[in-house]
Design a protein around this motif. Structure first.
Motif, mmCIF file in Angstrom:
data_model
loop_
_atom_site.group_PDB
_atom_site.id
_atom_site.type_symbol
_atom_site.label_atom_id
_atom_site.label_comp_id
_atom_site.label_asym_id
_atom_site.label_seq_id
_atom_site.Cartn_x
_atom_site.Cartn_y
_atom_site.Cartn_z
ATOM 1 N N ALA A 1 -9.842 -20.054 -10.433
ATOM 2 C CA ALA A 1 -10.554 -18.777 -10.533
ATOM 3 C C ALA A 1 -10.560 -18.063 -9.193
ATOM 4 C CB ALA A 1 -11.981 -19.010 -11.028
ATOM 5 N N MET A 2 -10.770 -18.805 -8.137
ATOM 6 C CA MET A 2 -10.783 -18.198 -6.812
ATOM 7 C C MET A 2 -9.397 -17.672 -6.432
ATOM 8 S SD MET A 2 -13.831 -18.151 -5.921
ATOM 9 C CE MET A 2 -13.767 -17.671 -4.236
ATOM 10 N N ASP A 3 -8.345 -18.449 -6.788
ATOM 11 C CA ASP A 3 -6.988 -17.963 -6.512
ATOM 12 C C ASP A 3 -6.693 -16.677 -7.280
ATOM 13 O OD1 ASP A 3 -6.545 -20.034 -4.789
ATOM 14 O OD2 ASP A 3 -5.492 -21.281 -6.266
ATOM 15 N N THR A 4 -7.123 -16.651 -8.547
ATOM 16 C CA THR A 4 -6.891 -15.458 -9.366
ATOM 17 C C THR A 4 -7.627 -14.265 -8.784
ATOM 18 O OG1 THR A 4 -6.677 -16.853 -11.316
ATOM 19 C CG2 THR A 4 -7.076 -14.514 -11.687
ATOM 20 N N MET A 5 -8.877 -14.486 -8.394
ATOM 21 C CA MET A 5 -9.647 -13.388 -7.820
ATOM 22 C C MET A 5 -9.049 -12.941 -6.490
ATOM 23 S SD MET A 5 -13.580 -14.302 -8.707
ATOM 24 C CE MET A 5 -14.168 -12.932 -7.781
ATOM 25 N N GLY A 6 -8.566 -13.894 -5.713
ATOM 26 C CA GLY A 6 -7.954 -13.544 -4.433
ATOM 27 C C GLY A 6 -6.684 -12.738 -4.623
ATOM 28 N N ALA A 7 -5.891 -13.132 -5.606
ATOM 29 C CA ALA A 7 -4.661 -12.385 -5.876
ATOM 30 C C ALA A 7 -4.980 -10.976 -6.363
ATOM 31 C CB ALA A 7 -3.820 -13.131 -6.918
ATOM 32 N N ARG A 8 -5.979 -10.873 -7.240
ATOM 33 C CA ARG A 8 -6.369 -9.538 -7.725
ATOM 34 C C ARG A 8 -6.910 -8.680 -6.580
ATOM 35 N NH1 ARG A 8 -9.643 -10.851 -13.277
ATOM 36 N NH2 ARG A 8 -7.840 -11.530 -14.478
ATOM 37 N N LEU B 1 -5.289 -5.253 -5.284
ATOM 38 C CA LEU B 1 -6.100 -4.030 -5.261
ATOM 39 C C LEU B 1 -6.137 -3.429 -3.856
ATOM 40 C CD1 LEU B 1 -7.911 -2.128 -6.858
ATOM 41 C CD2 LEU B 1 -9.837 -3.574 -6.225
ATOM 42 N N ASN B 2 -6.272 -4.285 -2.851
ATOM 43 C CA ASN B 2 -6.271 -3.788 -1.471
ATOM 44 C C ASN B 2 -4.946 -3.133 -1.098
ATOM 45 O OD1 ASN B 2 -8.877 -4.510 -0.910
ATOM 46 N ND2 ASN B 2 -8.336 -6.486 -0.031
ATOM 47 N N LYS C 1 -2.872 -1.754 -3.179
ATOM 48 C CA LYS C 1 -2.756 -0.510 -3.942
ATOM 49 C C LYS C 1 -3.579 0.598 -3.295
ATOM 50 C CE LYS C 1 -3.097 1.019 -8.735
ATOM 51 N NZ LYS C 1 -3.501 0.618 -10.087
ATOM 52 N N VAL C 2 -4.802 0.284 -2.898
ATOM 53 C CA VAL C 2 -5.680 1.281 -2.286
ATOM 54 C C VAL C 2 -5.152 1.703 -0.921
ATOM 55 C CG1 VAL C 2 -7.969 1.643 -1.311
ATOM 56 C CG2 VAL C 2 -7.737 0.599 -3.545
ATOM 57 N N SER C 3 -4.722 0.749 -0.127
ATOM 58 C CA SER C 3 -4.223 1.117 1.204
ATOM 59 C C SER C 3 -2.942 1.919 1.110
ATOM 60 C CB SER C 3 -4.015 -0.130 2.058
ATOM 61 O OG SER C 3 -2.983 -0.929 1.510
ATOM 62 N N GLY C 4 -2.129 1.635 0.100
ATOM 63 C CA GLY C 4 -0.922 2.422 -0.115
ATOM 64 C C GLY C 4 -1.237 3.863 -0.441
ATOM 65 N N ARG C 5 -2.283 4.065 -1.224
ATOM 66 C CA ARG C 5 -2.661 5.439 -1.572
ATOM 67 C C ARG C 5 -3.336 6.150 -0.406
ATOM 68 N NH1 ARG C 5 -4.768 5.074 -7.788
ATOM 69 N NH2 ARG C 5 -2.747 4.539 -8.639
ATOM 70 N N LEU C 6 -4.074 5.405 0.391
ATOM 71 C CA LEU C 6 -4.767 6.040 1.495
ATOM 72 C C LEU C 6 -3.814 6.473 2.598
ATOM 73 C CD1 LEU C 6 -7.963 3.857 1.837
ATOM 74 C CD2 LEU C 6 -7.781 6.167 0.952
ATOM 75 N N THR C 7 -2.741 5.716 2.800
ATOM 76 C CA THR C 7 -1.807 6.053 3.860
ATOM 77 C C THR C 7 -0.741 7.034 3.405
ATOM 78 O OG1 THR C 7 -0.448 4.146 3.337
ATOM 79 C CG2 THR C 7 -2.135 3.858 5.036
ATOM 80 N N LYS C 8 -0.745 7.391 2.131
ATOM 81 C CA LYS C 8 0.264 8.316 1.623
ATOM 82 C C LYS C 8 0.058 9.689 2.276
ATOM 83 C CE LYS C 8 1.952 10.229 -2.686
ATOM 84 N NZ LYS C 8 1.717 10.279 -4.129
ATOM 85 N N PRO C 9 1.086 10.214 2.888
ATOM 86 C CA PRO C 9 0.916 11.515 3.539
ATOM 87 C C PRO C 9 0.721 12.614 2.502
ATOM 88 C CG PRO C 9 3.205 10.860 3.592
ATOM 89 C CD PRO C 9 2.436 9.689 3.030
ATOM 90 N N GLN C 10 -0.167 13.511 2.820
ATOM 91 C CA GLN C 10 -0.438 14.609 1.909
ATOM 92 C C GLN C 10 0.515 15.759 2.206
ATOM 93 O OE1 GLN C 10 -4.514 15.609 2.379
ATOM 94 N NE2 GLN C 10 -5.232 13.800 1.301
#
Length: 112
Positions: A14-21, A25-26, A28-37
């Motif tokens: 369960a911990m491995d699954t949560m860590g992978a998720r 997610l991190n 995905k979010v960091s990819g969107r935040l660094t995307k140049p506008q």
């Protein structure tokens, strides 16, 4: 002991699954935040583009009316839709123009 090890393995999975998720997610979010506008367009460019589109709609309307009147096409539905689009675009442009003129007059009335 067997129950304890099974519970421990389930906990680890369960911990491995949560860590992978969480990692996915991190990323995905960091990819969107660094995307140049995209750089913002100037107001004048936006205004010119909008007026150009309205002008194109008016030209298309005129061409369709002429082709319908000459008998080249008989599609009344497309003609009516094109006329309504062009009329709506023109009335919206006029409304925006009136609002801009009203705002300009309000600014001119301000005491300095």
């Amino acid at each position: 002991m067997v129950v304890k090890s099974i519970a421990f393995k389930a906990y680890e999975n369960a911990m491995d699954t949560m860590g992978a998720r969480s990692k996915a997610l991190n990323n995905k979010v960091s990819g969107r935040l660094t995307k140049p506008q995209a750089p913002a367009e100037a107001f004048s460019t936006t205004l010119k583009d909008s007026v150009s589109k309205v002008n194109d709609m008016q030209a298309e309307k005129k061409q369709m009316i002429e082709s319908f009147a000459s008998g080249e096409t008989q599609n009344v539905h497309e003609l009516m839709i094109t006329m309504q689009k062009a009329g709506l675009a023109m009335s919206m442009t006029s409304a925006v123009r009136n609002k801009v003129m009203t705002a300009y007059q309000e600014v001119m009335r301000m005491p300095f």
